[in-house]
Design a protein around this motif. Sequence first.
Motif, PDB file in Angstrom:
ATOM      1  N   GLU A 116     149.110 156.625  47.893  1.00  0.00           N
ATOM      2  CA  GLU A 116     149.111 155.561  48.889  1.00  0.00           C
ATOM      3  C   GLU A 116     147.721 154.935  48.992  1.00  0.00           C
ATOM      4  OE1 GLU A 116     150.669 156.827  52.642  1.00  0.00           O
ATOM      5  OE2 GLU A 116     152.304 157.987  51.732  1.00  0.00           O
ATOM      6  N   GLY A 117     147.659 153.806  49.691  1.00  0.00           N
ATOM      7  CA  GLY A 117     146.381 153.176  49.998  1.00  0.00           C
ATOM      8  C   GLY A 117     145.716 152.453  48.849  1.00  0.00           C
ATOM      9  N   LYS A 141     142.267 146.906  55.918  1.00  0.00           N
ATOM     10  CA  LYS A 141     143.152 147.915  56.487  1.00  0.00           C
ATOM     11  C   LYS A 141     142.332 149.148  56.828  1.00  0.00           C
ATOM     12  CE  LYS A 141     147.108 146.396  53.681  1.00  0.00           C
ATOM     13  NZ  LYS A 141     148.066 146.784  52.627  1.00  0.00           N
ATOM     14  N   LYS A 142     142.107 149.364  58.117  1.00  0.00           N
ATOM     15  CA  LYS A 142     141.287 150.493  58.535  1.00  0.00           C
ATOM     16  C   LYS A 142     141.912 151.835  58.171  1.00  0.00           C
ATOM     17  CE  LYS A 142     138.897 148.146  62.322  1.00  0.00           C
ATOM     18  NZ  LYS A 142     138.567 148.169  63.770  1.00  0.00           N
ATOM     19  N   VAL A 143     143.244 151.833  57.991  1.00  0.00           N
ATOM     20  CA  VAL A 143     143.921 153.099  57.700  1.00  0.00           C
ATOM     21  C   VAL A 143     144.020 153.371  56.203  1.00  0.00           C
ATOM     22  CG1 VAL A 143     145.264 152.968  59.805  1.00  0.00           C
ATOM     23  CG2 VAL A 143     146.200 152.010  57.712  1.00  0.00           C
ATOM     24  N   GLN A 144     143.580 152.441  55.370  1.00  0.00           N
ATOM     25  CA  GLN A 144     143.826 152.569  53.932  1.00  0.00           C
ATOM     26  C   GLN A 144     143.148 153.794  53.333  1.00  0.00           C
ATOM     27  OE1 GLN A 144     143.086 148.931  51.816  1.00  0.00           O
ATOM     28  NE2 GLN A 144     143.590 149.795  49.812  1.00  0.00           N
ATOM     29  N   ARG A 197     142.190 156.553  54.878  1.00  0.00           N
ATOM     30  CA  ARG A 197     142.846 157.761  55.394  1.00  0.00           C
ATOM     31  C   ARG A 197     144.189 157.993  54.713  1.00  0.00           C
ATOM     32  NH1 ARG A 197     141.786 156.947  60.137  1.00  0.00           N
ATOM     33  NH2 ARG A 197     140.287 158.592  60.591  1.00  0.00           N
ATOM     34  N   ASP A 198     144.967 156.921  54.526  1.00  0.00           N
ATOM     35  CA  ASP A 198     146.255 157.057  53.845  1.00  0.00           C
ATOM     36  C   ASP A 198     146.075 157.565  52.423  1.00  0.00           C
ATOM     37  OD1 ASP A 198     147.625 156.216  56.067  1.00  0.00           O
ATOM     38  OD2 ASP A 198     148.047 154.198  55.318  1.00  0.00           O
ATOM     39  N   PHE A 199     145.067 157.021  51.750  1.00  0.00           N
ATOM     40  CA  PHE A 199     144.794 157.469  50.383  1.00  0.00           C
ATOM     41  C   PHE A 199     144.441 158.948  50.345  1.00  0.00           C
ATOM     42  CE2 PHE A 199     141.219 158.556  47.579  1.00  0.00           C
ATOM     43  CZ  PHE A 199     141.906 158.604  46.366  1.00  0.00           C
ATOM     44  N   ASN A 215     144.960 161.358  52.524  1.00  0.00           N
ATOM     45  CA  ASN A 215     146.065 162.239  52.911  1.00  0.00           C
ATOM     46  C   ASN A 215     147.102 162.362  51.799  1.00  0.00           C
ATOM     47  OD1 ASN A 215     144.947 162.761  55.424  1.00  0.00           O
ATOM     48  ND2 ASN A 215     146.092 161.149  56.459  1.00  0.00           N
ATOM     49  N   SER A 216     147.462 161.238  51.172  1.00  0.00           N
ATOM     50  CA  SER A 216     148.468 161.293  50.113  1.00  0.00           C
ATOM     51  C   SER A 216     147.924 162.001  48.880  1.00  0.00           C
ATOM     52  CB  SER A 216     148.941 159.889  49.741  1.00  0.00           C
ATOM     53  OG  SER A 216     147.957 159.166  49.015  1.00  0.00           O
ATOM     54  N   LYS A 227     147.871 165.816  49.426  1.00  0.00           N
ATOM     55  CA  LYS A 227     149.237 166.340  49.285  1.00  0.00           C
ATOM     56  C   LYS A 227     149.655 166.380  47.819  1.00  0.00           C
ATOM     57  CE  LYS A 227     150.823 164.855  53.858  1.00  0.00           C
ATOM     58  NZ  LYS A 227     151.705 163.923  54.611  1.00  0.00           N
TER      59      LYS A 227
END
Length: 282
Positions: free
Chosen positions: A233-234, A256-259, A261-263, A265-266, A269
Amino acid sequence: MMNTSELTLKPQDLTESRLQLHYAVQFIAAVGKALVPPKPDESHVSLGWNPQLNYFVSEIIPAAKPFQVALDLVTLTSLILDRKGNQIAEFPLDQKTLAEGINWLKGEINKLGAEAQKIALIDYPSDFPDSPLARGAVFDATQEPQRRELMGYYADTYLLLQDILATTQGSSPVHTWPHHFDMATLITLPGMHDGEPMTIGVGFSPGDTSYNEPYWYVTPWPYPETTNLPALEGGGFWHTENWVGAVLKAFEIKDKKVQIRDFLNSAVKAAQFLLQSVDRLD
């Protein structure tokens, strides 16, 4: 976290400032190697991060007057702080050489009652980045916007990695390693593979020989097979040349401030899944 849509600098604009900072943090590493008790993971030479001051810092050095060495990235100033973070001494590095910096540091540390004569710059293998600074050139503090941007990346990464530490079992403290100048945590998974621990490195590099720009990475060890790697992701992708890991380049991030973090986290995992697959094959 910084709004990456507002960045106007290009990747190559940061290279010189990144090298200047990489050499400037060697003062902290030299003090750690000389005056901090050795640790098995070599973290005594690593750099800590002070999130209140946004400085790189050493551990507290025991002495008649305990202290720590620090670097103000924005002003390119070498500092000595007391255990509460108050400034004891400063040495602006602009137009100064490595030799002048280390001599100043040794003189100030000697006043504080530590064994300053032990301090020497670390001699790294050939993959340490070259710079005229290594041959007596002076530091140049003119590129403040570039250093401020790099400082922002480290500050943001520190907070992201603290979130990972809080939610992921087996995570090490956050260290910035002076050899490659990357800020990272190391996640150790249960089980072994061929007698070695299985780990996941999660961190940030300001740029290196793989990518001449800042990037975040997640690296599973042992390296997995590169066929059928999981999607990320991200905007991240898999790097497979010479090393295997998930990568997100800073200059490809949208607004994207969450990009990031999404990267991360994914990618963590995905790395856990890949290493669990290796463990099942043993």
